[in-house]
Write an enzyme that holds these catalytic residues in place. Structure first.
Site, PDB file in Angstrom:
ATOM      1  N   ASP A 143       0.763  -1.254   0.000  1.00  0.00           N
ATOM      2  CA  ASP A 143       0.000   0.000   0.000  1.00  0.00           C
ATOM      3  C   ASP A 143       0.798   1.312   0.000  1.00  0.00           C
ATOM      4  OD1 ASP A 143      -1.473  -2.160   0.827  1.00  0.00           O
ATOM      5  OD2 ASP A 143      -2.208  -1.244   2.646  1.00  0.00           O
ATOM      6  N   GLN A 159       4.233   0.769   2.185  1.00  0.00           N
ATOM      7  CA  GLN A 159       4.518  -0.461   2.911  1.00  0.00           C
ATOM      8  C   GLN A 159       5.728  -1.113   2.246  1.00  0.00           C
ATOM      9  OE1 GLN A 159       2.081  -2.329   5.564  1.00  0.00           O
ATOM     10  NE2 GLN A 159       2.749  -0.240   5.880  1.00  0.00           N
ATOM     11  N   SER A 200      -0.357   0.151   7.434  1.00  0.00           N
ATOM     12  CA  SER A 200      -0.731   1.349   6.674  1.00  0.00           C
ATOM     13  C   SER A 200      -1.300   2.469   7.535  1.00  0.00           C
ATOM     14  CB  SER A 200      -1.742   0.968   5.603  1.00  0.00           C
ATOM     15  OG  SER A 200      -1.070   0.210   4.628  1.00  0.00           O
ATOM     16  N   GLU A 312     -10.427  -2.462   4.244  1.00  0.00           N
ATOM     17  CA  GLU A 312      -9.103  -1.935   4.582  1.00  0.00           C
ATOM     18  C   GLU A 312      -8.942  -0.531   3.993  1.00  0.00           C
ATOM     19  OE1 GLU A 312      -6.410  -5.928   4.790  1.00  0.00           O
ATOM     20  OE2 GLU A 312      -6.631  -5.113   2.799  1.00  0.00           O
ATOM     21  N   TRP A 399      -3.721  -9.061  -3.967  1.00  0.00           N
ATOM     22  CA  TRP A 399      -3.203 -10.007  -2.966  1.00  0.00           C
ATOM     23  C   TRP A 399      -3.270 -11.447  -3.442  1.00  0.00           C
ATOM     24  CZ3 TRP A 399       0.151  -8.807   0.350  1.00  0.00           C
ATOM     25  CH2 TRP A 399       0.154  -7.564   0.978  1.00  0.00           C
TER      26      TRP A 399
HETATM   27  C1  FRU Z   1      -3.840  -3.702   2.678  1.00  0.00           C
HETATM   28  C2  FRU Z   1      -3.210  -4.118   3.999  1.00  0.00           C
HETATM   29  C3  FRU Z   1      -3.580  -3.131   5.078  1.00  0.00           C
HETATM   30  C4  FRU Z   1      -2.466  -3.318   6.069  1.00  0.00           C
HETATM   31  C5  FRU Z   1      -1.290  -3.551   5.160  1.00  0.00           C
HETATM   32  C6  FRU Z   1      -0.257  -4.477   5.733  1.00  0.00           C
HETATM   33  O1  FRU Z   1      -3.170  -4.154   1.562  1.00  0.00           O
HETATM   34  O2  FRU Z   1      -3.632  -5.423   4.334  1.00  0.00           O
HETATM   35  O3  FRU Z   1      -4.860  -3.321   5.623  1.00  0.00           O
HETATM   36  O4  FRU Z   1      -2.285  -2.202   6.890  1.00  0.00           O
HETATM   37  O5  FRU Z   1      -1.801  -4.098   3.963  1.00  0.00           O
HETATM   38  O6  FRU Z   1       0.852  -4.550   4.914  1.00  0.00           O
END
Ligand code: FRU
Length: 565
Positions: A143, A159, A200, A312, A399
């Site tokens: 993210d 991330q 995130s 999310e 994902w």
């Molecule tokens: C979304 C997510 C968020 C989380 C992050 C972890 O892609 O699952 O909800 O904060 O990635 O890497």
């Protein structure tokens, strides 16, 4: 065109120059210790992706200072990642208990290949390394996080796993740009700590010093992730160069398994900060006057929209509906799985918000998707963007297969930045998505055929089929059906599609009216299609053996291909 458009992290000269082998102390069948010497700025860690994670505890002066999970090479090296050496550190390395090796770990390839070096050059030559999309110089990315605009610069955190190209060790990498196209690496913003990995979150510019860190401090709100997820805070008083974690962390806790991704914004209507975060399959809304004490206001989402997965990365913003003075609120809700073509996607809701409660104006069963491709996720917007703009960036993956895509030294890119708006169609209000205006300046001279990086402008007068292909018969076919009001993209024969059963697919978008101009942004491993008026967007990854260099058109369409500078 030079490869200047993606993020370059500080350059390291790879495996050249200083070369000194390491001497591990083998302590048991699974346990070794390595005292770091000052033989170079970095220790290159050899990674072999098919192995299990080795658990590395970094110890200095008898204290645990860091923990890293890394699939250290047992048989062969897939790629290297740099570990920045601090003198006096010990790496205490435990290999997985179920490692297939029962003998000594002494024979593992990693010991011969680990080496000190002063520099390390990113392998920018990887075939699928995007030319003009934001990517990390090395390592895994998901993210976009903590996005803000200040003093002429767009800041994009993300991330990041600096220690391999798969999801682990989540930190916040950081890049900046003056034009949303050319990104420069900045020092890492946040690294994991005793409260957990850094998941995130968002950033705000605290213009009135409400938090007490100073006028114009940049304040980050993020999720600290361990068994449970809590919300933490960090701040910068040097314009975003360095960040300090707030000593009172965590600032928000709850006994809920999925409780994360805080997005904060100043709400001028109530002269207060609002925070919205994802809690299971709802979005929870809070208020605060100082960014650290948060009052729960309401939850949105039960029975609304798609609930095929966890909600999310929310966002919430006010915008004018095109062609009117009416203002409405857009609530962005990323969801995984549950997307229209499987896996991750971005849904949204339009309605009203009084600073305390969001009310969706559509019927609960209405689901609206922001992008009808398969590789558009975790969409969020920049804080403090100029001229009231709502500028969004999404992670360009899914994902379902993000950890398997055929890249090595890095994994994942972000979409090009998009300007969001609202428009009405058939009694509903929708989110419009256009490439940011900065992309217009990137358009170069017209060229005869598609290339690895280009913009293709399609003028449509009715039904059409547009195919991008290469000499290997690899192709992506797009079909516009005016009567049905759909635009499809078929990537089943686009090149390498074998790394995941979930990858080959046809994605299909409703066009919400006629399409007259479609802009295709092609890069080395992606195609983003936009209706020029913003009524439709579709983002898909593709991995052709060679770039598509031919375009074939059937039906009522004309194409112009432009170089991108
Ligand atoms: C979304 C997510 C968020 C989380 C992050 C972890 O892609 O699952 O909800 O904060 O990635 O890497």
């Amino acid at each position: 065109m030079k490869n200047t458009l993606f993020t370059l992290v500080p350059a390291f000269a790879f495996a050249m120059g200083a070369w000194a082998q390491v001497s591990p102390e083998i302590l048991s069948e699974r346990h070794a210790m390595l005292r770091l010497e000052h033989n170079g700025k970095y220790l290159l860690l050899p990674v072999e992706e098919k192995q299990e994670n080795a658990h590395i505890r970094v110890v200095k002066d008898n204290q645990l200072v860091n923990t890293i999970n890394c699939r250290l090479a047992v048989d062969k090296v897939d790629y290297y990642v740099p570990y920045e050496v601090h003198e006096g550190e010990i790496l205490d390395i435990a290999f997985a208990a179920n490692s297939r090796y029962t003998g000594s770990i002494k024979g593992f390839t990693c010991w011969n290949k680990m080496q000190y070096t002063d520099e390390f050059t990113e392998k920018t030559t990887e075939k699928y390394r995007p030319d003009y999309h934001h990517t990390p110089g090395h390592g895994w990315m998901n993210d976009p996080n903590g996005m803000f605009y200040k003093d002429g610069k767009w800041h994009l955190c993300y991330q990041w796993n600096p220690y391999a190209s798969y999801w682990e060790n989540l930190s916040w990498g950081h890049s900046s740009s003056t034009d949303l196209l050319h990104w420069t690496a900045e020092p890492t913003a946040l690294v994991p700590d005793a409260l957990g990995m850094i998941f995130s979150g968002s950033a705000v510019v605290d213009k009135e010093n409400t938090a007490g860190f100073g006028k114009d401090a940049i304040v980050l709100l993020y999720t600290s992730a361990r068994e449970r997820q809590t919300q933490s805070m960090a701040y910068s008083t040097d314009g975003g160069k360095t960040f300090t974690k707030y000593s009172g962390n965590p600032i928000l806790t709850a006994d809920i398994p999925d409780f994360r991704d805080p997005k904060v914004f100043w709400n001028e209507d109530i002269k207060c900060w609002n925070l919205i975060l994802a809690s299971g399959q709802e979005m929870w809304i809070y208020t605060s006057s100082n960014l650290r004490d948060w009052k729960f206001e309401s939850a949105f989402g039960r029975n609304y929209g798609n609930h095929g997965g966890v909600w999310e990365c929310p966002d919430l913003m006010k915008m004018k509906v095109a062609g009117s003075e009416e203002e409405k609120w857009l609530l962005i809700c990323n969801i995984n799985p549950g997307g229209p073509f499987g896996g991750s996607a971005t849904q949204y809701f339009v309605g009203s918000f009084d600073g305390h409660e969001f009310k969706c104006e559509s019927a609960p069963e209405v689901t609206k998707w922001m992008d009808y491709g398969k590789d558009h996720y975790a969409t969020v917007t920049f804080d403090n963007a100029p001229d009231g703009r709502c500028v969004a960036i999404a992670w360009m993956s899914n994902w379902q297969y993000a950890n398997q895509v055929p890249t090595l030294q890095f994994r994942s890119a972000n979409t090009i930045a998009r300007d969001l708006g609202l428009y009405s169609y058939n009694g509903e209000t929708y989110c419009s998505v256009k490439p940011v205006v900065e992309m217009d300046a990137a358009r170069g001279k017209q060229i005869a055929a598609p290339a690895a990086r280009c913009e293709i402008v399609l003028t449509l007068k009715g039904d059409a089929q547009i195919t991008l292909k290469n000499k290997h018969g690899e192709r992506v076919t797009m079909v516009y059906d005016e009567e049905e009001g759909t635009f499809d993209m078929d990537r089943r024969r686009s090149g390498n599609v074998s790394f995941s059963d979930a990858f080959p697919c046809v994605t299909s978008a409703p066009t919400n009216g006629k399409l007259r101009q479609v802009r295709l942004f092609v890069d080395r491993c992606s195609i983003e299609a936009f209706d020029a008026d913003g009524k439709m967007a579709m983002t898909n990854l593709v991995f052709p053996t060679e770039p598509y260099n031919r375009i074939e058109i059937k039906g009522k369409a004309k194409a112009k291909v432009y170089a991108l500078q």
